[in-house]
Motif scaffolding. Structure first.
Motif, PDB file in Angstrom:
ATOM      1  N   LEU A  54      32.416  32.402  32.118  1.00 23.21           N
ATOM      2  CA  LEU A  54      32.698  33.242  33.281  1.00 23.21           C
ATOM      3  C   LEU A  54      33.234  34.630  32.933  1.00 23.21           C
ATOM      4  O   LEU A  54      33.471  35.439  33.823  1.00 23.21           O
ATOM      5  CB  LEU A  54      33.714  32.532  34.187  1.00 23.21           C
ATOM      6  CG  LEU A  54      33.302  31.179  34.747  1.00 23.21           C
ATOM      7  CD1 LEU A  54      34.466  30.552  35.508  1.00 23.21           C
ATOM      8  CD2 LEU A  54      32.078  31.296  35.627  1.00 23.21           C
ATOM      9  N   PHE A  81      34.926  37.280  35.496  1.00 24.04           N
ATOM     10  CA  PHE A  81      36.283  36.824  35.814  1.00 24.04           C
ATOM     11  C   PHE A  81      37.130  36.765  34.552  1.00 24.04           C
ATOM     12  O   PHE A  81      36.659  36.344  33.501  1.00 24.04           O
ATOM     13  CB  PHE A  81      36.248  35.420  36.429  1.00 24.04           C
ATOM     14  CG  PHE A  81      35.383  35.313  37.653  1.00 24.04           C
ATOM     15  CD1 PHE A  81      35.856  35.673  38.900  1.00 24.04           C
ATOM     16  CD2 PHE A  81      34.071  34.862  37.545  1.00 24.04           C
ATOM     17  CE1 PHE A  81      35.055  35.569  40.021  1.00 24.04           C
ATOM     18  CE2 PHE A  81      33.263  34.757  38.662  1.00 24.04           C
ATOM     19  CZ  PHE A  81      33.751  35.123  39.901  1.00 24.04           C
ATOM     20  N   ILE A 116      40.132  34.739  33.300  1.00 24.61           N
ATOM     21  CA  ILE A 116      40.900  33.535  33.609  1.00 24.61           C
ATOM     22  C   ILE A 116      41.622  33.091  32.351  1.00 24.61           C
ATOM     23  O   ILE A 116      41.030  33.005  31.277  1.00 24.61           O
ATOM     24  CB  ILE A 116      39.986  32.405  34.121  1.00 24.61           C
ATOM     25  CG1 ILE A 116      39.175  32.884  35.326  1.00 24.61           C
ATOM     26  CG2 ILE A 116      40.816  31.174  34.476  1.00 24.61           C
ATOM     27  CD1 ILE A 116      38.050  31.966  35.714  1.00 24.61           C
ATOM     28  N   MET A 171      43.721  28.063  36.719  1.00 22.95           N
ATOM     29  CA  MET A 171      42.878  27.335  37.668  1.00 22.95           C
ATOM     30  C   MET A 171      43.510  25.999  38.059  1.00 22.95           C
ATOM     31  O   MET A 171      42.853  25.132  38.623  1.00 22.95           O
ATOM     32  CB  MET A 171      41.475  27.144  37.108  1.00 22.95           C
ATOM     33  CG  MET A 171      40.699  28.461  37.147  1.00 22.95           C
ATOM     34  SD  MET A 171      38.987  28.353  36.631  1.00 22.95           S
ATOM     35  CE  MET A 171      38.303  27.135  37.724  1.00 22.95           C
ATOM     36  N   ASP A 210      38.772  30.893  45.730  1.00 19.60           N
ATOM     37  CA  ASP A 210      38.328  32.248  46.073  1.00 19.60           C
ATOM     38  C   ASP A 210      39.496  33.159  46.426  1.00 19.60           C
ATOM     39  O   ASP A 210      39.381  34.373  46.333  1.00 19.60           O
ATOM     40  CB  ASP A 210      37.310  32.217  47.214  1.00 19.60           C
ATOM     41  CG  ASP A 210      35.890  31.990  46.719  1.00 19.60           C
ATOM     42  OD1 ASP A 210      35.621  32.203  45.521  1.00 19.60           O
ATOM     43  OD2 ASP A 210      35.046  31.588  47.537  1.00 19.60           O
ATOM     44  N   GLN A 258      40.515  34.383  42.845  1.00 20.26           N
ATOM     45  CA  GLN A 258      39.597  35.445  42.441  1.00 20.26           C
ATOM     46  C   GLN A 258      38.337  35.314  43.298  1.00 20.26           C
ATOM     47  O   GLN A 258      37.631  34.299  43.203  1.00 20.26           O
ATOM     48  CB  GLN A 258      39.242  35.353  40.950  1.00 20.26           C
ATOM     49  CG  GLN A 258      40.416  35.702  40.039  1.00 20.26           C
ATOM     50  CD  GLN A 258      39.994  35.885  38.595  1.00 20.26           C
ATOM     51  OE1 GLN A 258      38.919  36.391  38.302  1.00 20.26           O
ATOM     52  NE2 GLN A 258      40.876  35.479  37.692  1.00 20.26           N
ATOM     53  N   LEU A 282      34.823  33.139  42.774  1.00 23.27           N
ATOM     54  CA  LEU A 282      34.978  32.136  41.728  1.00 23.27           C
ATOM     55  C   LEU A 282      34.437  30.766  42.158  1.00 23.27           C
ATOM     56  O   LEU A 282      33.895  30.034  41.329  1.00 23.27           O
ATOM     57  CB  LEU A 282      36.446  32.031  41.304  1.00 23.27           C
ATOM     58  CG  LEU A 282      36.755  31.163  40.090  1.00 23.27           C
ATOM     59  CD1 LEU A 282      35.938  31.589  38.866  1.00 23.27           C
ATOM     60  CD2 LEU A 282      38.246  31.216  39.773  1.00 23.27           C
ATOM     61  N   ALA A 330      30.904  30.529  41.374  1.00 21.01           N
ATOM     62  CA  ALA A 330      30.706  30.527  39.926  1.00 21.01           C
ATOM     63  C   ALA A 330      30.982  29.166  39.291  1.00 21.01           C
ATOM     64  O   ALA A 330      30.419  28.866  38.229  1.00 21.01           O
ATOM     65  CB  ALA A 330      31.587  31.597  39.280  1.00 21.01           C
TER      66      ALA A 330
END
Length: 179
Positions: A71, A75, A77, A82, A123, A126, A129, A132
């Protein structure tokens, strides 16, 4: 066959992201000590609203660090962001069957129960996401990439760098499904 722990994280409150720690302690049948999802019965707020007495099959959330790499163009991360308790590397978590036992470090044993089903909060963390971390296979079946859930079979402390050994269940293997 195995990998290692990249990071360990927990949050005492029901927050989307969890804070990285030097170590976490897992307790048999309960989960990560000090984490908001710690307990024998379900702690996820939407599931508590449905039935607060159902067993907690989501005591530990694991996420493969390889997802961050997939990702990275869209993004940024970091481990724990997460909501995972254990960020792994070198383990194809999503390819393992239900009831796989992971031995982490010298004493911890956890059993995979299913896939994490990402919710709308992803979401808020981010935008975009959610899309994704969801995909479709060639047959149109939904693929969830946001990690796996587990229960604790044997407790102990784990920290970054600990090894992960994989013990597959007896065949026939059952694929991971949403829990």
């Amino acid at each position: 066959m195995g990998g290692s722990v990249l990071a360990v994280s927990l949050s005492e409150r029901h927050t989307f992201s969890k804070q990285n720690r030097e170590r976490v302690h897992l307790v048999k049948g309960l989960g990560v000590e000090g984490d908001a999802h710690f307990g024998a019965t379900v702690k996820h707020r939407s599931r508590v609203a449905q039935n607060p007495n159902q067993p907690n099959l989501r005591q530990v959330h694991l996420l493969q660090a390889e997802l961050f790499e997939q990702l990275k163009e869209r993004f940024l991360i970091k481990p724990g962001e997460m909501g995972e308790n254990i960020t792994t590397t070198g383990v194809d978590l999503l390819g393992l069957p239900v009831d796989t036992v992971l031995t982490i470090g010298p004493t911890v044993k956890i059993q995979l129960t299913g896939l994490r089903n990402p919710c709308a909060q992803i979401d808020q963390f981010q935008p975009g996401l959610m899309k994704a971390v969801l995909d479709k296979d060639q047959d149109g079946n939904l693929i969830r990439k946001a990690g796996v859930m587990a229960i604790v079979l044997a407790g102990g402390s784990i920290c970054p760098g600990d090894s992960i050994q994989i013990q597959l269940p007896e065949k026939p293997f059952k694929p991971l499904e949403r829990v």
